[in-house]
Scaffold this motif. Structure first.
Motif, short mmCIF file in Angstrom:
data_model
loop_
_atom_site.label_atom_id
_atom_site.label_comp_id
_atom_site.label_asym_id
_atom_site.label_seq_id
_atom_site.Cartn_x
_atom_site.Cartn_y
_atom_site.Cartn_z
N ARG A 144 0.85 -1.19 0.00
CA ARG A 144 0.00 0.00 0.00
C ARG A 144 0.89 1.24 0.00
NH1 ARG A 144 -0.53 -2.18 5.12
NH2 ARG A 144 0.16 -0.86 6.86
N PHE A 145 0.31 2.32 -0.46
CA PHE A 145 1.06 3.57 -0.62
C PHE A 145 0.38 4.67 0.18
CE2 PHE A 145 1.54 0.91 -4.34
CZ PHE A 145 2.93 0.85 -4.49
N GLU A 146 1.15 5.32 1.02
CA GLU A 146 0.60 6.35 1.91
C GLU A 146 1.34 7.67 1.71
OE1 GLU A 146 -1.88 6.12 3.94
OE2 GLU A 146 -2.17 4.01 4.46
N ALA A 147 0.59 8.78 1.76
CA ALA A 147 1.21 10.10 1.75
C ALA A 147 1.97 10.32 3.05
CB ALA A 147 0.15 11.19 1.56
N LEU A 148 2.97 11.17 3.02
CA LEU A 148 3.77 11.41 4.22
C LEU A 148 2.95 12.03 5.34
CD1 LEU A 148 7.20 12.71 2.88
CD2 LEU A 148 6.34 10.37 3.09
N SER A 149 1.80 12.60 5.00
CA SER A 149 0.95 13.25 6.00
C SER A 149 0.08 12.25 6.77
CB SER A 149 0.05 14.28 5.33
OG SER A 149 -0.75 13.68 4.32
N ALA A 150 0.11 10.97 6.36
CA ALA A 150 -0.72 9.97 7.05
C ALA A 150 -0.29 9.83 8.50
CB ALA A 150 -0.61 8.63 6.34
N GLY A 151 -1.25 9.85 9.40
CA GLY A 151 -0.97 9.82 10.83
C GLY A 151 -0.05 8.70 11.29
N ALA B 288 5.98 9.05 13.10
CA ALA B 288 7.27 8.72 13.71
C ALA B 288 8.32 8.48 12.63
CB ALA B 288 7.13 7.48 14.60
N LEU B 289 7.94 7.79 11.55
CA LEU B 289 8.88 7.52 10.46
C LEU B 289 9.33 8.81 9.79
CD1 LEU B 289 10.28 5.46 8.55
CD2 LEU B 289 8.20 5.54 7.16
N VAL B 290 8.38 9.69 9.49
CA VAL B 290 8.71 10.96 8.83
C VAL B 290 9.58 11.82 9.74
CG1 VAL B 290 7.74 13.10 7.92
CG2 VAL B 290 6.67 10.91 7.36
N ALA B 291 9.26 11.83 11.04
CA ALA B 291 10.04 12.64 11.99
C ALA B 291 11.48 12.15 12.07
CB ALA B 291 9.40 12.58 13.37
N ALA B 292 11.70 10.85 11.88
CA ALA B 292 13.04 10.30 12.00
C ALA B 292 13.84 10.36 10.71
CB ALA B 292 12.96 8.84 12.46
N SER B 293 13.16 10.31 9.55
CA SER B 293 13.89 10.09 8.30
C SER B 293 13.70 11.15 7.23
CB SER B 293 13.48 8.73 7.70
OG SER B 293 13.78 7.67 8.57
N PHE B 294 12.65 11.98 7.29
CA PHE B 294 12.36 12.90 6.19
C PHE B 294 12.34 14.33 6.70
CE2 PHE B 294 10.37 14.91 2.66
CZ PHE B 294 10.59 14.08 1.56
N HIS B 295 13.31 15.12 6.29
CA HIS B 295 13.43 16.49 6.80
C HIS B 295 13.55 17.50 5.65
CE1 HIS B 295 14.02 14.72 10.76
NE2 HIS B 295 14.91 13.92 10.22
N SER B 296 12.60 17.43 4.73
CA SER B 296 12.59 18.36 3.61
C SER B 296 11.15 18.73 3.28
CB SER B 296 13.27 17.73 2.38
OG SER B 296 13.23 18.62 1.29
N PRO B 297 10.56 19.67 4.02
CA PRO B 297 9.15 20.03 3.79
C PRO B 297 8.89 20.55 2.39
CG PRO B 297 10.23 21.62 5.26
CD PRO B 297 11.17 20.46 5.12
N LEU B 298 9.90 21.14 1.75
CA LEU B 298 9.72 21.69 0.41
C LEU B 298 9.36 20.60 -0.59
CD1 LEU B 298 9.91 24.40 -1.09
CD2 LEU B 298 12.29 23.87 -1.61
N TYR B 299 9.84 19.37 -0.34
CA TYR B 299 9.62 18.26 -1.27
C TYR B 299 8.67 17.20 -0.73
CZ TYR B 299 13.58 20.25 -3.76
OH TYR B 299 14.42 21.10 -4.44
N ALA B 300 8.09 17.41 0.43
CA ALA B 300 7.26 16.38 1.06
C ALA B 300 6.09 15.95 0.19
CB ALA B 300 6.76 16.87 2.41
N GLN B 301 5.51 16.88 -0.56
CA GLN B 301 4.35 16.53 -1.38
C GLN B 301 4.72 15.64 -2.56
OE1 GLN B 301 2.60 19.94 -3.36
NE2 GLN B 301 4.58 20.96 -3.53
#
Length: 249
Positions: free
Chosen positions: A45-52, A56-69
């Protein structure tokens, strides 16, 4: 010459299907750029980074809000096929490394890697240990500094300082150079503008001066608009109008 027919069992595991497609043996989660998945086998399954559940995963691994979408998380078990418009696709492994890559060329990466926004517009930085998949316009070449690289041919750099801009000042002082600076006609080529790398590390180059997409650079420019005051916006508007006028001639 026969063309092979693949099944979930015969697809490569974390390897290239051919020079233009890569097969991820998914057992958990991967970050993937939207539009780069061409097919999959299994329960994924595929989830947007905004999925609740991904907070925790996004907070630990993804730090680029400009490209999050532009990114999603693929989660589950199966074979995930990645490709990008027929460009060359390869995987690379980082071992406690630090690699910066052109944002539009990064297709996917394991959550063991941490993604950050580079100080160089249009690039992202991966830090840590894990695998990532990237596309290039032609085969990738690895070179050591000191070296100057055409901006359009630059794919990224690993474990070395960020580059500096180098300009051919004899060209810039010329009449044609002055006209290009004012009106932006034709842009700058690698002959008058390069990225200058020094120190130790590795520079990655693609075998073409054609950048795959302008969208990433536009995203960076749009992200910086909020820091520009009214007078700066008026000046920017004038520059854009001049450029559009020159392009229509």
């Amino acid at each position: 010459m026969s063309t092979p027919t693949f099944t979930a069992a015969t697809l490569p595991s974390n390897d290239n299907v051919n020079p233009y497609a890569f097969s991820v043996d998914l057992n958990g989660r991967w970050f993937a750029q939207k539009g780069k998945m061409i097919a999959y086998y299994g329960r994924i399954r595929f989830e947007a980074l905004s999925a609740g559940p991904l907070d925790a995963l996004v907070a630990a691994s993804f730090h680029s809000p400009l490209y999050a979408q532009d990114w999603i998380v693929a989660e589950g078990q199966g074979k995930l096929l990645l490709a990008d418009r027929g460009f060359d696709v390869n995987s690379f492994d980082l071992d406690e490394g630090n690699l910066t890559i052109r944002a539009g060329n990064l297709l996917a990466f394991e959550p063991g890697l941490e993604l950050k926004q580079s100080i160089i517009p249009g690039f992202l930085t991966l830090i840590g240990t894990g695998r990532f998949v990237a596309a290039s316009n032609g085969p990738v070449h690895f070179v050591e500094p000191p070296i100057r690289v055409d901006p359009q041919a630059l794919l990224g750099w690993a474990d070395c300082p960020s580059p500096c801009h180098h300009y051919d000042h004899s060209y810039m002082r010329g009449v044609l150079g002055a006209a290009r600076m004012v009106f932006g006609v034709g842009g700058t080529s690698g002959e008058e503008h390069q990225f200058d790398f020094t120190g130790e590390g590795t520079v990655l180059m693609q075998s073409s001066e054609a950048v795959m997409s302008d969208d990433v650079m536009l995203r960076d420019l749009e992200g910086q608009i909020g820091m520009v005051g009214t007078s700066g916006l008026q000046r920017l508007q004038q520059s854009i109008s001049q450029r559009l006028s020159a392009e229509r001639q």
